[in-house]
Design an enzyme around this catalytic site. Sequence first.
Site, short mmCIF file in Angstrom:
data_model
loop_
_atom_site.label_atom_id
_atom_site.label_comp_id
_atom_site.label_asym_id
_atom_site.label_seq_id
_atom_site.Cartn_x
_atom_site.Cartn_y
_atom_site.Cartn_z
N SER A 129 65.05 25.90 37.09
CA SER A 129 66.07 24.86 37.02
C SER A 129 66.19 24.38 35.58
O SER A 129 65.41 24.75 34.71
CB SER A 129 65.72 23.68 37.94
OG SER A 129 64.55 23.00 37.46
N ILE A 134 66.83 23.39 31.80
CA ILE A 134 66.93 24.13 30.53
C ILE A 134 66.32 25.52 30.65
O ILE A 134 66.83 26.49 30.09
CB ILE A 134 66.27 23.30 29.41
CG1 ILE A 134 67.17 22.10 29.08
CG2 ILE A 134 66.03 24.15 28.16
CD1 ILE A 134 66.51 21.04 28.24
N SER A 170 60.13 17.24 22.85
CA SER A 170 61.04 16.12 23.07
C SER A 170 61.05 15.22 21.85
O SER A 170 60.02 15.04 21.19
CB SER A 170 60.60 15.31 24.29
OG SER A 170 61.27 14.07 24.33
N TYR A 217 53.82 11.24 28.39
CA TYR A 217 54.66 12.41 28.16
C TYR A 217 54.97 12.57 26.68
O TYR A 217 54.87 13.66 26.12
CB TYR A 217 55.96 12.25 28.96
CG TYR A 217 56.97 13.34 28.79
CD1 TYR A 217 56.87 14.53 29.51
CD2 TYR A 217 58.06 13.19 27.93
CE1 TYR A 217 57.82 15.54 29.38
CE2 TYR A 217 59.01 14.19 27.78
CZ TYR A 217 58.89 15.36 28.52
OH TYR A 217 59.84 16.34 28.38
N LYS A 274 54.01 15.60 24.08
CA LYS A 274 55.02 16.30 23.28
C LYS A 274 54.65 16.26 21.79
O LYS A 274 54.93 17.22 21.05
CB LYS A 274 56.40 15.70 23.53
CG LYS A 274 56.89 15.91 24.96
CD LYS A 274 57.00 17.40 25.28
CE LYS A 274 57.26 17.73 26.71
NZ LYS A 274 57.42 19.16 26.97
N THR A 288 69.28 17.09 33.55
CA THR A 288 68.49 18.08 34.28
C THR A 288 67.85 17.43 35.51
O THR A 288 67.71 16.20 35.56
CB THR A 288 67.36 18.65 33.40
OG1 THR A 288 66.44 17.58 33.09
CG2 THR A 288 67.92 19.24 32.10
#
Length: 322
Positions: free
Chosen positions: A50, A52, A175, A201, A205, A234
């Site tokens: 799913s 990207i 990100s 998160y 990254k 997304t």
Amino acid sequence: MSWYRNTVWFVKGLREYTRGGYESASKRFNPADVEVDVAGRSFLITGANSGIGKATAKEIARRGGTVHLVCRNKERAEVAKEEIVTETGNQNIFLHIVDISNPKEIWKFVEKFRNEHELNVLINNAGCMVNNRELTEDGLEKNFATNTLGTYIMTTALVPLLEKAADARVITVSSGGMLVQKLNISDLQSGNGPFDGTMVYAQNKRQQVVLTEQWAKAHRNIHFSVMHPGWADTPAVRSSMPDFYERMKNSLRTEAQGADTVLWLAVSAEATKLPSGLFFQDRQPVPTHLPLAYTHSSPEDEEKLMEVLEEFSQKFKSVSPG
């Protein structure tokens, strides 16, 4: 200084990371960069069912590449594979079911894959943002297990295969959120203090950016890059950041726009004319730190991150089947 970093990042994001930012940046793109035939080249994409990952897989398949989809959910993966084959007419699409948060599964997969396939390009796209602290069956914090350790093991375990290939590349989907974080190696599994999934998160990254820079120094025959896809619409954004999605949904990039720089880094000749180890946004290298943000880390901390991840990696390799 966290308020400053967060504010500057968000203002920057409103200007550059949205659909409007992509449309503005794309005016300088050379369409010929990605109008290439990659038949005979092999691409492995994690998290490819799913968002990207799937958008990237579809574009590579259209250009004739052999695509290995590495996905966690078998049912959704089979639907994605069928969609890619149907839309592109490319039959060289292979499916592998692997949970990137499970290091033993990654090792088992890689050991088999290395014996059966060639590989030119690895795209580390799989990721997660769990907003409450969850542990995997191995006792690992789930965001760290997927975004950092999973990416580390998948990449380092496939380096020997990539080193045999012509024009080998590794692209990691990071990100812009990492701009608000300084590398913190004292609490890699976020066990101290309040748990903020968004910031965990972002820290993961940042770790991916450091990993890319370190790999680029260590493996000169492979071109490493890390990139920010912008703010794209997304399934992951909808489920992990519902408030952000509701606020920004009319300005978010499409999945294809988010995947554009991944595709460019994976197939264009122009990408590898630039140095290995850079951070990209909209087909160009961009700084990995905001001005005055004090997010630079010491070489010692960066080396320590690599050492700790290698220790984790070997621990799980030693207990992996086969």
